[in-house]
Design a protein around this motif. Structure first.
Motif, mmCIF file in Angstrom:
data_model
loop_
_atom_site.group_PDB
_atom_site.id
_atom_site.type_symbol
_atom_site.label_atom_id
_atom_site.label_comp_id
_atom_site.label_asym_id
_atom_site.label_seq_id
_atom_site.Cartn_x
_atom_site.Cartn_y
_atom_site.Cartn_z
ATOM 1 N N LEU A 253 0.867 -1.181 0.000
ATOM 2 C CA LEU A 253 0.000 0.000 0.000
ATOM 3 C C LEU A 253 0.899 1.226 0.000
ATOM 4 O O LEU A 253 1.889 1.260 0.746
ATOM 5 N N GLN A 254 0.589 2.202 -0.841
ATOM 6 C CA GLN A 254 1.308 3.475 -0.774
ATOM 7 C C GLN A 254 1.100 4.003 0.643
ATOM 8 O O GLN A 254 -0.031 4.167 1.104
ATOM 9 N N GLY A 255 2.205 4.241 1.356
ATOM 10 C CA GLY A 255 2.104 4.595 2.771
ATOM 11 C C GLY A 255 2.081 6.077 3.059
ATOM 12 O O GLY A 255 1.814 6.476 4.201
ATOM 13 N N ARG B 70 12.277 0.261 -6.418
ATOM 14 C CA ARG B 70 13.246 1.103 -5.708
ATOM 15 C C ARG B 70 14.611 1.041 -6.391
ATOM 16 O O ARG B 70 15.213 -0.022 -6.507
ATOM 17 N N THR C 134 10.720 4.856 -6.731
ATOM 18 C CA THR C 134 11.411 5.561 -5.661
ATOM 19 C C THR C 134 12.865 5.129 -5.598
ATOM 20 O O THR C 134 13.408 4.529 -6.518
ATOM 21 N N THR D 180 8.720 -3.308 1.686
ATOM 22 C CA THR D 180 7.356 -3.084 2.190
ATOM 23 C C THR D 180 6.953 -1.627 1.971
ATOM 24 O O THR D 180 5.998 -1.176 2.567
HETATM 25 N N1 LIG Z 1 4.534 1.296 1.586
HETATM 26 C C1 LIG Z 1 5.425 2.246 1.277
HETATM 27 N N2 LIG Z 1 4.997 3.467 0.908
HETATM 28 C C2 LIG Z 1 5.933 4.375 0.522
HETATM 29 N N3 LIG Z 1 5.730 5.621 0.034
HETATM 30 C C3 LIG Z 1 6.920 6.170 -0.293
HETATM 31 C C4 LIG Z 1 7.918 5.244 -0.022
HETATM 32 C C5 LIG Z 1 9.332 5.459 -0.400
HETATM 33 O O1 LIG Z 1 10.228 4.875 0.201
HETATM 34 O O2 LIG Z 1 9.553 6.245 -1.324
HETATM 35 C C6 LIG Z 1 7.306 4.109 0.517
HETATM 36 C C7 LIG Z 1 7.742 2.821 0.977
HETATM 37 O O3 LIG Z 1 8.924 2.495 1.100
HETATM 38 N N4 LIG Z 1 6.759 1.927 1.330
#
Ligand SMILES: Nc1nc2[nH]cc(C(=O)O)c2c(=O)[nH]1
Ligand SMILES: C[S@@+](CC[C@H](N)C(=O)[O-])C[C@H]1O[C@@H](n2cnc3c(N)ncnc32)[C@H](O)[C@@H]1O
Ligand code: SF4
Ligand SMILES: [Mg+2]
Length: 244
Positions: free
Chosen positions: A19-21, A34, A95, A244
Protein backbone atom coordinates in the motif's frame (compact mmCIF):
# COMPACT_ATOMS: atom_id res chain seq x y z
CA UNK A 1 21.14 1.33 -20.65
CA UNK A 2 20.17 -0.95 -17.75
CA UNK A 3 18.68 0.12 -14.41
CA UNK A 4 20.49 -0.12 -11.09
CA UNK A 5 18.05 -1.28 -8.42
CA UNK A 6 18.12 -1.57 -4.65
CA UNK A 7 17.82 -5.07 -3.19
CA UNK A 8 15.38 -6.47 -0.62
CA UNK A 9 17.81 -9.33 0.06
CA UNK A 10 21.06 -10.25 -1.73
CA UNK A 11 20.26 -10.94 -5.39
CA UNK A 12 16.58 -9.98 -5.04
CA UNK A 13 15.63 -6.65 -6.67
CA UNK A 14 13.41 -4.32 -4.64
CA UNK A 15 10.26 -4.66 -6.77
CA UNK A 16 7.22 -5.37 -4.60
CA UNK A 17 3.52 -4.73 -4.07
CA UNK A 18 2.38 -2.75 -1.04
CA UNK A 19 0.00 0.00 0.00
CA UNK A 20 1.31 3.48 -0.77
CA UNK A 21 2.10 4.60 2.77
CA UNK A 22 2.60 8.33 2.31
CA UNK A 23 1.24 11.44 0.63
CA UNK A 24 -1.82 12.09 -1.54
CA UNK A 25 -2.35 8.47 -2.63
CA UNK A 26 -1.77 6.86 0.78
CA UNK A 27 -3.71 3.62 1.10
CA UNK A 28 -3.68 2.76 -2.61
CA UNK A 29 -2.45 -0.70 -3.60
CA UNK A 30 0.58 -0.19 -5.84
CA UNK A 31 3.70 -1.77 -7.27
CA UNK A 32 6.97 -0.28 -5.99
CA UNK A 33 10.28 -0.04 -7.80
CA UNK A 34 13.25 1.10 -5.71
CA UNK A 35 16.34 2.31 -7.55
CA UNK A 36 19.87 2.66 -6.27
CA UNK A 37 21.97 5.84 -5.75
CA UNK A 38 21.23 9.36 -4.51
CA UNK A 39 22.67 12.84 -5.03
CA UNK A 40 21.88 13.89 -1.42
CA UNK A 41 22.78 12.34 1.94
CA UNK A 42 19.99 12.85 4.47
CA UNK A 43 21.25 11.90 7.92
CA UNK A 44 17.92 10.24 8.77
CA UNK A 45 17.43 8.56 5.37
CA UNK A 46 15.49 5.33 5.90
CA UNK A 47 16.97 3.78 2.76
CA UNK A 48 20.66 4.60 3.17
CA UNK A 49 21.41 1.10 1.84
CA UNK A 50 20.53 2.48 -1.62
CA UNK A 51 23.40 4.98 -1.57
CA UNK A 52 25.68 4.84 1.51
CA UNK A 53 28.25 2.35 0.31
CA UNK A 54 31.59 1.48 1.86
CA UNK A 55 34.15 4.00 0.63
CA UNK A 56 31.46 6.68 0.20
CA UNK A 57 32.54 9.76 2.14
CA UNK A 58 29.11 11.35 2.47
CA UNK A 59 28.06 11.35 6.12
CA UNK A 60 25.22 9.26 7.48
CA UNK A 61 24.02 9.38 11.07
CA UNK A 62 24.04 5.61 11.54
CA UNK A 63 27.71 5.36 10.52
CA UNK A 64 26.66 2.09 8.89
CA UNK A 65 27.94 1.56 5.37
CA UNK A 66 26.53 -0.95 2.93
CA UNK A 67 28.21 -3.21 0.46
CA UNK A 68 27.98 -1.96 -3.12
CA UNK A 69 27.78 -5.50 -4.51
CA UNK A 70 25.06 -7.00 -2.32
CA UNK A 71 22.97 -3.84 -2.06
CA UNK A 72 22.38 -3.13 -5.71
CA UNK A 73 21.53 -5.12 -8.77
CA UNK A 74 21.76 -4.23 -12.46
CA UNK A 75 18.86 -5.34 -14.66
CA UNK A 76 17.67 -4.66 -18.19
CA UNK A 77 14.53 -2.56 -18.58
CA UNK A 78 12.54 -5.44 -20.09
CA UNK A 79 13.29 -7.74 -17.13
CA UNK A 80 12.28 -5.00 -14.69
CA UNK A 81 9.07 -4.38 -16.67
CA UNK A 82 8.20 -8.11 -16.55
CA UNK A 83 8.67 -8.21 -12.77
CA UNK A 84 6.49 -5.14 -12.28
CA UNK A 85 3.74 -6.48 -14.57
CA UNK A 86 3.77 -9.80 -12.65
CA UNK A 87 2.66 -7.96 -9.50
CA UNK A 88 -0.71 -7.32 -11.17
CA UNK A 89 -1.16 -3.73 -9.95
CA UNK A 90 -2.45 -0.82 -12.02
CA UNK A 91 -0.31 1.83 -10.33
CA UNK A 92 3.48 2.09 -10.01
CA UNK A 93 5.52 4.10 -7.49
CA UNK A 94 9.12 4.69 -8.55
CA UNK A 95 11.41 5.56 -5.66
CA UNK A 96 14.95 5.13 -4.39
CA UNK A 97 17.46 6.59 -3.60
CA UNK A 98 16.82 9.35 -6.11
CA UNK A 99 15.06 7.69 -9.04
CA UNK A 100 15.39 10.62 -11.45
CA UNK A 101 19.17 10.06 -11.57
CA UNK A 102 18.28 7.16 -13.91
CA UNK A 103 15.74 9.06 -16.01
CA UNK A 104 16.88 7.73 -19.39
CA UNK A 105 16.55 4.08 -18.40
CA UNK A 106 13.24 4.82 -16.61
CA UNK A 107 11.78 6.26 -19.82
CA UNK A 108 12.76 3.05 -21.63
CA UNK A 109 11.28 0.96 -18.82
CA UNK A 110 7.92 2.74 -19.07
CA UNK A 111 7.81 2.02 -22.82
CA UNK A 112 7.84 -1.70 -21.93
CA UNK A 113 5.19 -1.49 -19.21
CA UNK A 114 1.48 -2.11 -19.60
CA UNK A 115 -0.78 0.90 -19.09
CA UNK A 116 -0.20 1.90 -15.45
CA UNK A 117 -0.51 5.15 -13.53
CA UNK A 118 2.97 6.23 -12.47
CA UNK A 119 4.06 8.14 -9.37
CA UNK A 120 7.63 9.30 -8.77
CA UNK A 121 9.08 9.96 -5.32
CA UNK A 122 11.80 12.59 -5.71
CA UNK A 123 13.87 14.96 -3.59
CA UNK A 124 13.03 17.77 -6.03
CA UNK A 125 16.58 18.52 -7.23
CA UNK A 126 16.39 16.71 -10.58
CA UNK A 127 14.15 17.36 -13.59
CA UNK A 128 12.67 14.50 -15.59
CA UNK A 129 13.51 14.88 -19.29
CA UNK A 130 10.46 15.22 -21.57
CA UNK A 131 10.54 11.57 -22.74
CA UNK A 132 10.02 10.46 -19.13
CA UNK A 133 7.95 13.40 -17.92
CA UNK A 134 5.10 12.67 -20.38
CA UNK A 135 4.59 9.28 -18.70
CA UNK A 136 4.41 10.56 -15.11
CA UNK A 137 0.99 11.08 -13.52
CA UNK A 138 2.14 12.27 -10.10
CA UNK A 139 5.30 13.69 -8.54
CA UNK A 140 5.70 13.35 -4.77
CA UNK A 141 8.38 15.96 -4.15
CA UNK A 142 10.17 15.94 -0.80
CA UNK A 143 12.52 18.94 -0.56
CA UNK A 144 15.04 18.59 2.22
CA UNK A 145 15.14 21.02 5.17
CA UNK A 146 18.24 21.94 7.23
CA UNK A 147 17.80 19.01 9.68
CA UNK A 148 18.48 16.58 6.81
CA UNK A 149 22.14 17.69 7.04
CA UNK A 150 22.34 18.53 3.31
CA UNK A 151 23.69 21.97 2.36
CA UNK A 152 20.75 24.16 1.21
CA UNK A 153 22.54 25.02 -2.04
CA UNK A 154 22.42 21.32 -2.99
CA UNK A 155 19.02 20.44 -1.52
CA UNK A 156 16.83 23.45 -2.43
CA UNK A 157 17.22 24.47 -6.06
CA UNK A 158 14.96 27.49 -6.82
CA UNK A 159 14.58 26.74 -10.53
CA UNK A 160 13.52 23.14 -9.84
CA UNK A 161 11.17 24.07 -6.99
CA UNK A 162 9.52 26.78 -9.08
CA UNK A 163 8.96 24.25 -11.87
CA UNK A 164 7.48 21.60 -9.53
CA UNK A 165 5.32 24.20 -7.75
CA UNK A 166 3.84 25.21 -11.12
CA UNK A 167 3.09 21.58 -12.07
CA UNK A 168 -0.41 20.42 -11.04
CA UNK A 169 0.91 16.82 -10.91
CA UNK A 170 3.32 17.70 -8.08
CA UNK A 171 2.64 17.35 -4.35
CA UNK A 172 5.14 18.46 -1.72
CA UNK A 173 5.93 16.32 1.32
CA UNK A 174 8.20 17.88 3.95
CA UNK A 175 9.76 15.63 6.58
CA UNK A 176 9.45 17.24 10.02
CA UNK A 177 11.45 16.15 13.08
CA UNK A 178 10.87 19.11 15.43
CA UNK A 179 8.20 21.85 15.62
CA UNK A 180 10.76 24.48 14.53
CA UNK A 181 11.15 22.70 11.17
CA UNK A 182 7.68 24.00 10.27
CA UNK A 183 9.05 27.59 10.32
CA UNK A 184 11.34 26.60 7.45
CA UNK A 185 8.37 25.25 5.49
CA UNK A 186 6.50 28.51 6.13
CA UNK A 187 9.47 30.45 4.71
CA UNK A 188 9.45 28.22 1.61
CA UNK A 189 5.68 28.66 1.29
CA UNK A 190 6.24 32.43 1.23
CA UNK A 191 8.93 32.07 -1.44
CA UNK A 192 7.36 29.43 -3.79
CA UNK A 193 3.86 29.33 -5.23
CA UNK A 194 2.82 25.93 -3.88
CA UNK A 195 -0.72 25.02 -4.89
CA UNK A 196 -3.28 25.09 -2.06
CA UNK A 197 -3.77 21.56 -0.72
CA UNK A 198 -0.55 20.32 -2.31
CA UNK A 199 1.69 20.60 0.76
CA UNK A 200 1.99 17.75 3.26
CA UNK A 201 3.94 17.64 6.50
CA UNK A 202 5.10 14.16 7.49
CA UNK A 203 6.82 13.19 10.74
CA UNK A 204 10.37 11.88 10.59
CA UNK A 205 10.47 8.40 12.10
CA UNK A 206 11.01 4.73 11.39
CA UNK A 207 8.91 3.30 14.24
CA UNK A 208 5.25 3.75 15.20
CA UNK A 209 5.90 5.27 18.64
CA UNK A 210 8.07 8.07 17.20
CA UNK A 211 5.56 8.84 14.45
CA UNK A 212 2.65 8.94 16.92
CA UNK A 213 4.52 11.16 19.38
CA UNK A 214 5.47 13.63 16.64
CA UNK A 215 1.97 13.64 15.13
CA UNK A 216 0.64 14.91 18.47
CA UNK A 217 2.31 18.28 17.97
CA UNK A 218 2.34 18.15 14.15
CA UNK A 219 -1.46 17.84 13.76
CA UNK A 220 -2.22 21.20 15.47
CA UNK A 221 0.51 22.89 13.42
CA UNK A 222 -1.08 21.53 10.22
CA UNK A 223 -4.45 22.88 11.37
CA UNK A 224 -2.99 26.25 12.24
CA UNK A 225 -1.12 26.73 8.95
CA UNK A 226 -3.34 24.89 6.46
CA UNK A 227 -0.99 22.01 5.64
CA UNK A 228 -2.07 18.42 5.06
CA UNK A 229 -0.57 15.80 7.35
CA UNK A 230 0.81 12.54 6.06
CA UNK A 231 1.30 9.50 8.24
CA UNK A 232 3.63 6.64 7.24
CA UNK A 233 1.19 3.74 7.01
CA UNK A 234 3.81 1.16 6.00
CA UNK A 235 5.81 1.78 9.18
CA UNK A 236 2.73 0.98 11.33
CA UNK A 237 1.95 -2.08 9.22
CA UNK A 238 5.38 -3.57 8.59
CA UNK A 239 8.00 -1.58 10.52
CA UNK A 240 11.18 -0.34 8.88
CA UNK A 241 11.60 -3.33 6.57
CA UNK A 242 12.95 -3.53 3.03
CA UNK A 243 10.42 -4.49 0.38
CA UNK A 244 7.36 -3.08 2.19
N1 LIG B 1 4.53 1.30 1.59
C1 LIG B 1 5.42 2.25 1.28
N2 LIG B 1 5.00 3.47 0.91
C2 LIG B 1 5.93 4.37 0.52
N3 LIG B 1 5.73 5.62 0.03
C3 LIG B 1 6.92 6.17 -0.29
C4 LIG B 1 7.92 5.24 -0.02
C5 LIG B 1 9.33 5.46 -0.40
O1 LIG B 1 10.23 4.87 0.20
O2 LIG B 1 9.55 6.24 -1.32
C6 LIG B 1 7.31 4.11 0.52
C7 LIG B 1 7.74 2.82 0.98
O3 LIG B 1 8.92 2.50 1.10
N4 LIG B 1 6.76 1.93 1.33
C1 LIG C 1 13.71 7.35 0.71
S1 LIG C 1 13.03 8.71 -0.13
C2 LIG C 1 13.31 8.31 -1.86
C3 LIG C 1 12.85 9.38 -2.82
C4 LIG C 1 13.66 10.67 -2.83
N1 LIG C 1 15.05 10.45 -2.68
C5 LIG C 1 13.16 11.61 -1.75
O1 LIG C 1 13.88 11.86 -0.78
O2 LIG C 1 12.03 12.07 -1.89
C6 LIG C 1 11.24 8.43 0.00
C7 LIG C 1 10.52 9.30 1.00
O3 LIG C 1 10.88 8.90 2.31
C8 LIG C 1 11.11 10.06 3.08
N2 LIG C 1 11.95 9.66 4.21
C9 LIG C 1 13.19 9.12 4.17
N3 LIG C 1 13.64 8.84 5.41
C10 LIG C 1 12.66 9.20 6.27
C11 LIG C 1 12.51 9.16 7.68
N4 LIG C 1 13.49 8.72 8.50
N5 LIG C 1 11.35 9.60 8.22
C12 LIG C 1 10.36 10.09 7.41
N6 LIG C 1 10.45 10.15 6.07
C13 LIG C 1 11.58 9.72 5.51
C14 LIG C 1 11.70 11.03 2.08
O4 LIG C 1 11.64 12.37 2.51
C15 LIG C 1 10.83 10.79 0.88
O5 LIG C 1 9.63 11.51 0.98
S1 SF4 D 1 17.11 12.40 -0.87
FE1 SF4 D 1 15.78 10.63 -0.43
S2 SF4 D 1 17.00 8.78 -0.84
FE2 SF4 D 1 18.39 10.56 -0.87
S3 SF4 D 1 19.26 10.53 1.17
FE3 SF4 D 1 17.47 11.90 1.24
S4 SF4 D 1 15.69 10.64 1.82
FE4 SF4 D 1 17.39 9.26 1.25
MG1 LIG E 1 10.19 4.56 2.24
Amino acid sequence: MPLTLATQSPGEPEIFASLQGEGPSAGMPVAFLRLSRCNLACQWCDTAYTWHFAGDERPHRSGETFDRKTNQIVMGEEDVARRIAALGQNRLVITGGEPLLQAGALATLLEHLPDMAVEVETNGTVAAPPRLDVRIDQYNVSPKLAHSGNPADLALLPERLDAYAADPRAWFKFVIAAPGDVDEVLALKARYRFRPGHVFLMPEGTDSATLRAREEWLAPLCLEHGFRMSDRLHIHLYGDTRGT
